[in-house]
Motif scaffolding. Structure first.
Motif, PDB file in Angstrom:
ATOM      1  N   UNK A 123      50.299  30.208  27.138  1.00 55.47           N
ATOM      2  CA  UNK A 123      50.840  31.067  28.201  1.00 55.47           C
ATOM      3  C   UNK A 123      52.030  31.876  27.697  1.00 55.47           C
ATOM      4  N   UNK A 124      52.909  31.218  26.945  1.00 54.95           N
ATOM      5  CA  UNK A 124      54.092  31.910  26.423  1.00 54.95           C
ATOM      6  C   UNK A 124      53.689  32.925  25.352  1.00 54.95           C
ATOM      7  N   UNK A 125      52.764  32.533  24.476  1.00 54.20           N
ATOM      8  CA  UNK A 125      52.281  33.444  23.435  1.00 54.20           C
ATOM      9  C   UNK A 125      51.624  34.662  24.077  1.00 54.20           C
ATOM     10  N   UNK A 126      50.854  34.429  25.127  1.00 54.98           N
ATOM     11  CA  UNK A 126      50.210  35.519  25.850  1.00 54.98           C
ATOM     12  C   UNK A 126      51.250  36.465  26.450  1.00 54.98           C
ATOM     13  N   UNK A 127      52.326  35.901  26.974  1.00 59.50           N
ATOM     14  CA  UNK A 127      53.382  36.722  27.570  1.00 59.50           C
ATOM     15  C   UNK A 127      54.015  37.642  26.526  1.00 59.50           C
ATOM     16  N   UNK A 128      54.289  37.107  25.348  1.00 55.94           N
ATOM     17  CA  UNK A 128      54.878  37.931  24.279  1.00 55.94           C
ATOM     18  C   UNK A 128      53.900  39.002  23.801  1.00 55.94           C
ATOM     19  N   UNK A 129      52.620  38.667  23.716  1.00 56.51           N
ATOM     20  CA  UNK A 129      51.621  39.648  23.287  1.00 56.51           C
ATOM     21  C   UNK A 129      51.530  40.798  24.279  1.00 56.51           C
ATOM     22  N   UNK A 136      56.959  37.716  17.708  1.00 56.22           N
ATOM     23  CA  UNK A 136      57.404  36.478  18.353  1.00 56.22           C
ATOM     24  C   UNK A 136      56.204  35.607  18.724  1.00 56.22           C
ATOM     25  N   UNK A 137      55.113  36.245  19.139  1.00 62.03           N
ATOM     26  CA  UNK A 137      53.902  35.495  19.474  1.00 62.03           C
ATOM     27  C   UNK A 137      53.400  34.740  18.248  1.00 62.03           C
ATOM     28  N   UNK A 138      53.403  35.419  17.095  1.00 61.73           N
ATOM     29  CA  UNK A 138      52.928  34.771  15.868  1.00 61.73           C
ATOM     30  C   UNK A 138      53.896  33.685  15.409  1.00 61.73           C
ATOM     31  N   UNK A 139      55.191  33.893  15.651  1.00 61.84           N
ATOM     32  CA  UNK A 139      56.178  32.874  15.290  1.00 61.84           C
ATOM     33  C   UNK A 139      55.930  31.586  16.073  1.00 61.84           C
ATOM     34  N   UNK A 144      53.537  26.037  16.438  1.00 61.42           N
ATOM     35  CA  UNK A 144      52.487  25.118  16.873  1.00 61.42           C
ATOM     36  C   UNK A 144      51.802  24.475  15.673  1.00 61.42           C
ATOM     37  N   UNK A 145      51.487  25.296  14.672  1.00 62.14           N
ATOM     38  CA  UNK A 145      50.839  24.776  13.466  1.00 62.14           C
ATOM     39  C   UNK A 145      51.708  23.745  12.762  1.00 62.14           C
ATOM     40  N   UNK A 146      53.005  24.022  12.692  1.00 59.79           N
ATOM     41  CA  UNK A 146      53.929  23.089  12.043  1.00 59.79           C
ATOM     42  C   UNK A 146      53.949  21.744  12.766  1.00 59.79           C
ATOM     43  N   UNK A 147      53.998  21.800  14.098  1.00 61.62           N
ATOM     44  CA  UNK A 147      54.020  20.566  14.886  1.00 61.62           C
ATOM     45  C   UNK A 147      52.703  19.801  14.744  1.00 61.62           C
ATOM     46  N   UNK A 148      51.603  20.548  14.693  1.00 58.10           N
ATOM     47  CA  UNK A 148      50.300  19.900  14.549  1.00 58.10           C
ATOM     48  C   UNK A 148      50.198  19.185  13.198  1.00 58.10           C
ATOM     49  N   UNK A 161      44.385  30.839  21.182  1.00 56.01           N
ATOM     50  CA  UNK A 161      45.736  31.069  20.674  1.00 56.01           C
ATOM     51  C   UNK A 161      45.728  32.204  19.653  1.00 56.01           C
ATOM     52  N   UNK A 162      44.822  32.103  18.690  1.00 57.81           N
ATOM     53  CA  UNK A 162      44.736  33.138  17.647  1.00 57.81           C
ATOM     54  C   UNK A 162      44.284  34.472  18.223  1.00 57.81           C
ATOM     55  N   UNK A 163      43.334  34.430  19.151  1.00 58.75           N
ATOM     56  CA  UNK A 163      42.823  35.672  19.738  1.00 58.75           C
ATOM     57  C   UNK A 163      43.912  36.429  20.484  1.00 58.75           C
ATOM     58  N   UNK A 164      44.784  35.702  21.169  1.00 53.03           N
ATOM     59  CA  UNK A 164      45.877  36.332  21.917  1.00 53.03           C
ATOM     60  C   UNK A 164      46.857  37.005  20.962  1.00 53.03           C
ATOM     61  N   UNK A 165      47.144  36.358  19.843  1.00 50.24           N
ATOM     62  CA  UNK A 165      48.053  36.950  18.855  1.00 50.24           C
ATOM     63  C   UNK A 165      47.423  38.206  18.250  1.00 50.24           C
ATOM     64  N   UNK A 166      46.131  38.140  17.916  1.00 48.99           N
ATOM     65  CA  UNK A 166      45.435  39.316  17.382  1.00 48.99           C
ATOM     66  C   UNK A 166      45.468  40.467  18.378  1.00 48.99           C
TER      67      UNK A 166
END
Length: 298
Positions: A123-129, A136-139, A144-148, A161-166
């Motif tokens: 939701x937050x990534x979508x908002x930045x996109x 910021x969306x990619x950051x 997320x990747x680091x935490x995973x 997640x990736x589609x929204x950043x693209x």
């Protein structure tokens, strides 16, 4: 609670508030514990506020719920549903600054001991996109990747997640859009090969094509053509569709490469892709508006 849910889905804040007031009054008068407004009831109010687009009030209500819990007036603290409701509202909002406010709420979740899930992060990534801030969306995606990788599986990015950043990179028309999109594609391909992400399809590749096609980078249209022919088809064996070709052809004609665009009709047929009305109109209107001597003949 059933009535609250029904009115909440319609965004009727007034009716939900009235029901909550009636519940509270009945609880005070009769003293029956089951009449005391609980977390699902307050979550209903959050849903109503979000549906009505009243972001400020939703954010304020979330804080009031935290205060009520701290004071012992609300048995359960606001949970992931409460926070996600407000986050999703900010993601869909067109108000400037909504993304940063959504991120503040996301960070607040951790402070309050509420574990955010992938829907919260998306939701937050979508908002930045949507605010055309793909950096910021990619950051956040990288976070997320680091935490995973640290073992927190609730942070695992999904295809969405990736589609929204693209999509964010595509909409911003940045000169960096194409290169950032290809970098993300490379990472996604590695994840898919390791069964960490679902297999990539033509929709993902079309998103990368759109990033090149819309980029303000000089030579972006030709890079889009190269990506289609050399990366998508030759290297990765991904069959393009009509949209793939239309995207590249539109980019080519915008910068005057009408002949290059028209030649792609042969490539479409060779790859078993059927042109549509948009394909032909793209070439037709390009020649109509061209100053070339042979434009009328073409």
């Amino acid at each position: 609670s059933t009535a609250i849910d029904a009115w909440a889905k319609q965004g009727r804040v007034d009716r939900v508030e009235q029901l909550l007031q009636d519940m509270h009054a009945a609880y005070k008068d009769v003293g029956l514990e089951q009449l005391k407004p609980n977390l699902p009831a307050f979550n209903g109010l959050l849903v109503a506020l979000a549906r009505a687009g009243e972001m400020d009030r939703a954010e304020s209500m979330l804080q009031q719920m935290e205060d009520l819990h701290d004071a012992g007036e609300l048995e359960e603290p606001p949970g992931v549903i409460s926070y996600s409701t407000v986050l999703d509202a900010f993601a869909k909002s067109k108000e400037r600054g909504s993304a940063s406010r959504a991120e503040t709420i996301l960070r607040q979740m951790k402070h309050r001991g509420v574990e955010a899930n992938v829907i919260s992060w998306n939701s937050v990534i979508d908002a930045y996109s949507k605010e055309k801030n793909p950096e910021r969306a990619e950051a956040l995606l990288n976070e997320m990747n680091d935490e995973y990788l640290k073992g927190n599986h609730s942070f695992k990015p999904t295809m969405r997640t990736y589609s929204v950043v693209l999509s964010g990179w595509s909409d911003t028309r940045s000169p960096k859009s194409g290169e950032r999109a290809e970098s993300l594609l490379h990472h996604m391909k590695n994840l898919a090969d390791a069964d960490e992400l679902e297999p990539l399809d033509v929709v993902v590749y079309n998103s990368v094509l759109a990033c090149w096609a819309k980029s303000s980078f000089k030579g972006a249209a030709l890079r889009a053509k190269d990506f289609l022919e050399k990366t998508m088809i030759a290297r990765d064996g991904m069959k393009p569709d009509t949209y793939s070709y239309n995207t590249v052809m539109s980019a080519l004609v915008r910068v005057g490469h009408i002949g290059e665009a028209e030649s792609m009709l042969d490539s479409m047929r060779e790859n078993g892709v059927q042109p549509d009305i948009t394909t032909y109109n793209t070439i037709l209107y390009a020649w109509v508006n061209s100053d070339a001597r042979n434009a009328a003949v073409r």
